[in-house]
Design a protein around this motif. Structure first.
Motif, PDB file in Angstrom:
ATOM      1  N   HIS A 147     -27.110 -24.233  42.714  1.00  0.00           N
ATOM      2  CA  HIS A 147     -28.150 -23.918  41.710  1.00  0.00           C
ATOM      3  C   HIS A 147     -27.647 -24.263  40.314  1.00  0.00           C
ATOM      4  O   HIS A 147     -27.608 -23.428  39.411  1.00  0.00           O
ATOM      5  N   THR A 159     -30.394 -20.498  37.511  1.00  0.00           N
ATOM      6  CA  THR A 159     -29.734 -21.801  37.519  1.00  0.00           C
ATOM      7  C   THR A 159     -28.793 -21.915  36.330  1.00  0.00           C
ATOM      8  O   THR A 159     -29.175 -21.610  35.199  1.00  0.00           O
ATOM      9  N   TYR A 206     -29.776 -32.085  39.790  1.00  0.00           N
ATOM     10  CA  TYR A 206     -29.788 -30.693  40.241  1.00  0.00           C
ATOM     11  C   TYR A 206     -29.033 -30.574  41.558  1.00  0.00           C
ATOM     12  O   TYR A 206     -29.250 -31.357  42.489  1.00  0.00           O
ATOM     13  N   PRO A 265     -28.730 -28.248  44.586  1.00  0.00           N
ATOM     14  CA  PRO A 265     -29.384 -27.101  45.228  1.00  0.00           C
ATOM     15  C   PRO A 265     -28.408 -26.163  45.921  1.00  0.00           C
ATOM     16  O   PRO A 265     -28.751 -25.002  46.182  1.00  0.00           O
ATOM     17  N   ARG A 317     -33.205 -21.883  32.742  1.00  0.00           N
ATOM     18  CA  ARG A 317     -34.622 -21.641  32.439  1.00  0.00           C
ATOM     19  C   ARG A 317     -34.781 -21.086  31.024  1.00  0.00           C
ATOM     20  O   ARG A 317     -35.650 -21.546  30.267  1.00  0.00           O
ATOM     21  N   SER A 341     -40.652 -26.609  35.963  1.00  0.00           N
ATOM     22  CA  SER A 341     -41.383 -26.559  37.237  1.00  0.00           C
ATOM     23  C   SER A 341     -40.479 -26.872  38.422  1.00  0.00           C
ATOM     24  O   SER A 341     -40.775 -26.471  39.556  1.00  0.00           O
ATOM     25  N   LEU A 349     -37.123 -26.006  38.660  1.00  0.00           N
ATOM     26  CA  LEU A 349     -36.124 -24.966  38.916  1.00  0.00           C
ATOM     27  C   LEU A 349     -36.690 -23.863  39.800  1.00  0.00           C
ATOM     28  O   LEU A 349     -37.856 -23.487  39.663  1.00  0.00           O
ATOM     29  N   PRO A 350     -35.863 -23.308  40.693  1.00  0.00           N
ATOM     30  CA  PRO A 350     -36.326 -22.180  41.508  1.00  0.00           C
ATOM     31  C   PRO A 350     -36.587 -20.956  40.639  1.00  0.00           C
ATOM     32  O   PRO A 350     -35.865 -20.704  39.667  1.00  0.00           O
ATOM     33  N   VAL A 351     -37.635 -20.215  40.970  1.00  0.00           N
ATOM     34  CA  VAL A 351     -38.002 -19.053  40.149  1.00  0.00           C
ATOM     35  C   VAL A 351     -37.265 -17.790  40.577  1.00  0.00           C
ATOM     36  O   VAL A 351     -37.187 -16.818  39.816  1.00  0.00           O
ATOM     37  N   ASP A 352     -36.720 -17.795  41.799  1.00  0.00           N
ATOM     38  CA  ASP A 352     -36.097 -16.582  42.319  1.00  0.00           C
ATOM     39  C   ASP A 352     -34.573 -16.601  42.220  1.00  0.00           C
ATOM     40  O   ASP A 352     -33.901 -15.673  42.672  1.00  0.00           O
ATOM     41  N   THR A 353     -34.017 -17.670  41.643  1.00  0.00           N
ATOM     42  CA  THR A 353     -32.564 -17.797  41.519  1.00  0.00           C
ATOM     43  C   THR A 353     -32.216 -18.338  40.144  1.00  0.00           C
ATOM     44  O   THR A 353     -32.843 -19.291  39.674  1.00  0.00           O
TER      45      THR A 353
END
Length: 315
Positions: free
Chosen positions: A174, A213, A169, A171, A227, A205, A207-211
């Motif tokens: 993303h 990917t 990943y 960051p 996601r 779990s 991966l960011p939830v607000d961006t």
């Protein structure tokens, strides 16, 4: 004996969108496809060359494609990009042990010597003797661990496709490099379904939830929403599991593998032995998961084996 530990390969569509051999996906990420297309490799094995964001002459290469003529053609494309980027240091990370991902190591090593590039090879090691490769063509691999950071990439161990599989990943962008855990088209193979589903959930779990990917797979095209792709893979497997349980219920809780395959794949030609064998192996892995959970048992041996629901009121 009832066996469920073979690698599965679901039937795949021959109709795939064409992909260019070399594509600059972003200013710092280039996809280079090894020319080994086929029903198991789709358009070919994807490899990714990444320029380090803070060190322009340092790069990371994810996977190395297949061996032989494929590797020689592939490494010429790699050479062109590293020359353009003026790469002096190259870190190579292998997502897993399969030959279509590690096959180019030898040709890459030769290229690095010719171009005066310093190289290091990195791979996740496991106790599994089948995938505990720590050297190849005389090249030693530096071991990776879950949670490590290689250059600017986070290492995520994701066993299931193989016991030594990892995803990476980034960051900063993303971006998820999924290896063969998730493909750009269709579904993937796996050695252990229980472990594989756990790895998919682990990725969710992570991966960011607000961006959103982006997903770069080991085979096939880029997927814009990692996601959604992972959730789709989990949903597909759970739906297939429900189908299998439903077929058993319709047959009063007992059915043979070939009987279930015919219901799952009604349009599969009888003469397609390779696809039918792959479907049987995939079904076996689903049944193995249900057996491990205590929901079904296997009775009989050889060609007479059947699978039976343990508690027909609770499955």
């Amino acid at each position: 004996m009832c066996t469920t530990n073979s690698t599965n390969q679901p039937p795949s569509s021959p109709h795939l969108p064409p992909l260019a051999p070399l594509t600059a996906l972003t200013p710092t990420t280039t996809r280079i496809i090894a020319p080994n297309p086929g029903p198991f490799t789709l358009q070919g094995s994807n490899t990714y060359l990444l320029r380090h964001p803070s060190s322009p002459h340092t790069a990371t290469l994810i996977d190395t494609g297949a061996a032989g003529d494929v590797a020689r053609k592939w490494v010429e494309m790699v050479k062109n990009v590293v020359r353009e980027w003026r790469v002096g240091e190259l870190g190579i990370v292998l997502t897993h042990w399969h030959a279509d991902h590690v096959g180019g190591v030898d040709e890459l090593t030769k290229m690095a010597k010719e171009e005066n590039i310093t190289m290091t090879f990195h791979k996740y090691h496991t106790p599994d003797p089948k995938s505990s490769i720590n050297s190849l063509e005389g090249t030693q691999f530096i071991p990776l661990h879950d949670g490590d950071r290689l250059a600017h990439l986070d290492i995520i161990t994701t066993p299931g496709h193989t016991s030594d599989h990892i995803c990476l990943y980034d960051p900063h962008t993303h971006t998820l490099f999924s290896g063969d855990c998730i493909l750009g088209h269709g579904s993937t193979v796996f050695e252990n379904l229980t472990t594989y589903i756990a790895s998919l959930r682990k990725l969710l779990s992570f991966l960011p939830v607000d961006t959103q990917t982006v997903l770069y797979p080991g085979h096939g095209d880029v997927l814009p929403d990692a996601r959604a792709a992972i959730e789709g893979y989990i949903r597909h497997r759970m739906e297939r599991e429900a189908q299998i349980v439903g077929i058993l219920r319709e047959r009063e809780g007992v059915a043979g593998v070939d009987e279930i395959v015919k219901v799952l794949y009604p349009d599969m030609p009888e003469g397609e032995a390779r696809l039918r064998g792959a479907a049987r192996r995939g079904l076996g892995l689903h049944l193995g998961k249900l057996r491990d959970e205590g929901r079904v048992v296997c009775r009989g041996v050889g060609g007479g084996e059947v699978w039976e629901i343990v508690d027909r009121g609770s499955v």
